[in-house]
Design a protein around this motif. Structure first.
Motif, short mmCIF file in Angstrom:
data_model
loop_
_atom_site.label_atom_id
_atom_site.label_comp_id
_atom_site.label_asym_id
_atom_site.label_seq_id
_atom_site.Cartn_x
_atom_site.Cartn_y
_atom_site.Cartn_z
N TYR A 1 161.53 51.92 122.30
CA TYR A 1 161.53 51.70 123.74
C TYR A 1 160.27 52.31 124.38
O TYR A 1 159.57 51.66 125.18
CB TYR A 1 162.79 52.32 124.37
N LEU A 2 159.97 53.55 124.01
CA LEU A 2 158.82 54.24 124.61
C LEU A 2 157.51 53.58 124.19
O LEU A 2 156.59 53.44 125.02
CB LEU A 2 158.83 55.72 124.20
N ARG A 3 157.41 53.15 122.93
CA ARG A 3 156.18 52.50 122.47
C ARG A 3 155.92 51.21 123.26
O ARG A 3 154.79 50.93 123.66
CB ARG A 3 156.29 52.19 120.97
N ILE A 4 156.97 50.43 123.50
CA ILE A 4 156.83 49.17 124.25
C ILE A 4 156.42 49.46 125.69
O ILE A 4 155.52 48.81 126.25
CB ILE A 4 158.16 48.38 124.21
N GLN A 5 157.06 50.45 126.32
CA GLN A 5 156.75 50.77 127.72
C GLN A 5 155.33 51.31 127.88
O GLN A 5 154.62 50.94 128.83
CB GLN A 5 157.77 51.78 128.27
N LEU A 6 154.92 52.18 126.95
CA LEU A 6 153.55 52.72 127.01
C LEU A 6 152.52 51.61 126.84
O LEU A 6 151.48 51.59 127.52
CB LEU A 6 153.37 53.80 125.93
N LYS A 7 152.80 50.70 125.92
CA LYS A 7 151.87 49.58 125.71
C LYS A 7 151.81 48.69 126.95
O LYS A 7 150.75 48.21 127.34
CB LYS A 7 152.33 48.78 124.49
N LYS A 8 152.97 48.50 127.56
CA LYS A 8 153.06 47.64 128.76
C LYS A 8 152.19 48.18 129.90
O LYS A 8 151.53 47.41 130.62
CB LYS A 8 154.53 47.59 129.20
N PHE A 9 152.15 49.52 130.05
CA PHE A 9 151.37 50.13 131.14
C PHE A 9 150.07 50.73 130.63
O PHE A 9 149.49 51.62 131.28
CB PHE A 9 152.21 51.18 131.86
N ASP A 10 149.60 50.24 129.46
CA ASP A 10 148.31 50.66 128.92
C ASP A 10 148.22 52.18 128.79
O ASP A 10 147.20 52.78 129.10
CB ASP A 10 147.17 50.12 129.77
N TRP A 11 149.33 52.79 128.36
CA TRP A 11 149.43 54.23 128.13
C TRP A 11 149.19 55.09 129.38
O TRP A 11 148.80 56.23 129.30
CB TRP A 11 148.50 54.67 126.99
N ASN A 12 149.44 54.49 130.56
CA ASN A 12 149.40 55.27 131.80
C ASN A 12 150.74 56.02 131.92
O ASN A 12 151.78 55.41 132.14
CB ASN A 12 149.19 54.34 133.00
N ILE A 13 150.71 57.33 131.78
CA ILE A 13 151.93 58.13 131.70
C ILE A 13 152.72 58.08 133.01
O ILE A 13 153.94 57.94 133.00
CB ILE A 13 151.61 59.61 131.34
N SER A 14 152.01 58.16 134.16
CA SER A 14 152.69 58.17 135.46
C SER A 14 153.43 56.87 135.70
O SER A 14 154.61 56.87 136.10
CB SER A 14 151.67 58.40 136.58
N LYS A 15 152.76 55.72 135.46
CA LYS A 15 153.41 54.43 135.67
C LYS A 15 154.57 54.22 134.69
O LYS A 15 155.62 53.67 135.06
CB LYS A 15 152.39 53.29 135.50
#
Length: 453
Positions: A417-431
């Motif tokens: 889940y986290l890998r997909i979300q980080l990729k989705k937001f280009d590893w922007n932690i805040s977003k």
């Protein structure tokens, strides 16, 4: 000081033997005495497990130098300390050149005698702690709690002569444990002779095990010692012991009880001084119930039991094993393969490894040869690993407790889940944190926990 070490003391003067007995027994050694070299040879051929020979130089009949020559030929690794009279320094030096560990000149102090003996025994007594290393114990790789218990067990049982039975599924490393028991024992300078009981045809089993005399059967053109004789002084390792025919179990039981064997076609019995280590991948209760193992034979070989857990029950050892196998391959072939892709690592960690360490080694070797530097990727995996596995294969539900199964599923969910979300937001932690509804600190903690990149 290690107790139960037997020292053979040879001197033609009874008074000297009494003195040696007092000094050495006070130091917690067991002492076997002989008044002549000829008597000493008979003792060595018997049931005693002699750890060191202390011998006077001048004796009637066979003297100390002659005995040394015989022992160096028949017991090459048995430490030998020569005791010489005053003014025989040159002979003492000659004895050391001929294979004696040390020589002591009479008169000597008690401390000098004990120091010489302790130094000689260090040749055969390994310093246990030094065998622990960064990846495990000697050649056995593992740092999981079950493996650490096995390493402790090996160190405890190695010094004795009790028979050992090693159990565990095929491919877990039973022979490695057997060799480690031998290497850490006082027999380590003598051979370990392995026998695969499942590989020998029944009609050849007895002749291979006990040997035969010339003319014992058609084709026996000369005498041949058996594997038991070849293991004399050392360790006999019998793998797949449940495959041994029952009639041979009876004969081996007699050898275990009396420490004597008779070659096929032979008349005389030969004394053997061996330790027996057996291994099986069978369920022991079933082996006894089905009659594969005789009860009396089982109780004789099962003095100490070491059980090796399957690889799926010590998953934390998998990365260590992979690293160990890859480093070994790199030293040989230098293909510049540095490791696994995260995807491959995940697949290998989640697989249930029915073939245990042997299967893992096979997969690592196969992928190493097929991979392109710098790392092993998913297409390099064998087809049965290179596809999405159903959950029951990924997690091996039958063997996991409810809590462990739940934790494994949750870990995989968090990582994916986290890998997909980080990729989705280009590893922007805040977003990513805002979209997931969790705080930035939790995101950073999970990235660190699962080593996401």
């Amino acid at each position: 000081m290690m107790d139960n070490l037997e020292i053979l003391v040879i001197d033609d003067e009874q008074e000297m033997l009494v003195s040696y007995q007092k000094i050495l027994k006070r130091a917690e050694y067991q002492v076997i005495s002989a008044l002549s070299a000829e008597d000493a040879l008979k003792i060595l051929q018997g049931d005693h497990k002699i750890s060191l020979v202390l011998c006077d130089l001048k004796m009637p009949g066979m003297d100390g130098m002659e005995l040394l020559a015989v022992l160096k030929q028949n017991y090459p690794h048995l430490p030998f300390v020569m005791v010489t009279g005053f003014g025989t320094l040159e002979i003492g030096i000659e004895a050391v050149k001929n294979g004696a560990f040390d020589f002591i000149e009479k008169p000597f102090s008690q401390q000098k005698l004990l120091t010489s003996i302790e130094s000689a025994l260090k040749q055969i007594a390994p310093a246990g702690e030094s065998h622990l290393n960064s990846h495990g114990f000697e050649n056995i790789v593992g740092q999981s709690e079950p493996m650490m218990k096995i390493f402790e067990m090996i160190k405890k049982v190695s010094y004795g002569n009790a028979n050992v039975l090693i159990t565990g599924e095929s491919g877990v490393g039973k022979e490695l444990v057997a060799r480690s028991v031998h290497k850490n024992s006082l027999r380590r300078n003598h051979p370990i002779i392995p026998i695969n009981c499942g590989a020998l045809p029944e009609q050849l089993f007895e002749s291979e095990l006990f040997g035969y005399e010339k003319g014992a059967f058609t084709g026996a053109f000369q005498s041949k010692p058996g594997l038991v004789e070849l293991a004399n002084g050392g360790t006999l390792f019998m793998d797949e012991i449940c495959e041994m025919p029952q009639n041979l179990q009876v004969k081996l039981l007699r050898m275990l009880e009396e420490r004597k064997i008779r070659r096929i076609g032979g008349q005389k019995e030969t004394s053997v001084n061996i330790r027996v280590v057996c291994a099986t991948n069978r369920n022991l209760d079933q082996a006894l119930h089905q009659g594969w193992l005789r009860e009396d034979f089982f109780y004789r070989i099962n003095t100490i039991q070491i059980h090796i857990p399957p690889l799926r029950e010590r998953g934390t050892d998998i990365p260590l094993l992979i690293q160990h196998f890859l480093e070994g391959l790199e030293r040989k072939y230098d293909r510049k393969i540095k490791g696994l892709s995260p995807e491959v690592q995940k697949i290998l960690l989640n697989y249930h490894w029915p073939g245990n360490v042997r299967e893992l080694q096979n997969v690592v070797e196969r992928t190493y040869y097929l991979a392109s530097p710098p790392s092993i990727t998913k297409p390099d995996l064998p087809s049965y690993l290179n596809k999405d596995q159903p959950l029951e294969l990924q997690f091996d539900w039958e063997r996991l407790s409810f809590k462990d199964a739940k934790d494994r599923v949750l870990e995989n969910f968090e990582k994916d889940y986290l890998r997909i979300q980080l990729k989705k937001f280009d590893w922007n932690i805040s977003k990513t944190a805002e979209a997931c509804g969790i705080d930035r600190r939790t995101i950073h903690r999970l990235i660190s926990k699962y080593q996401l990149k």
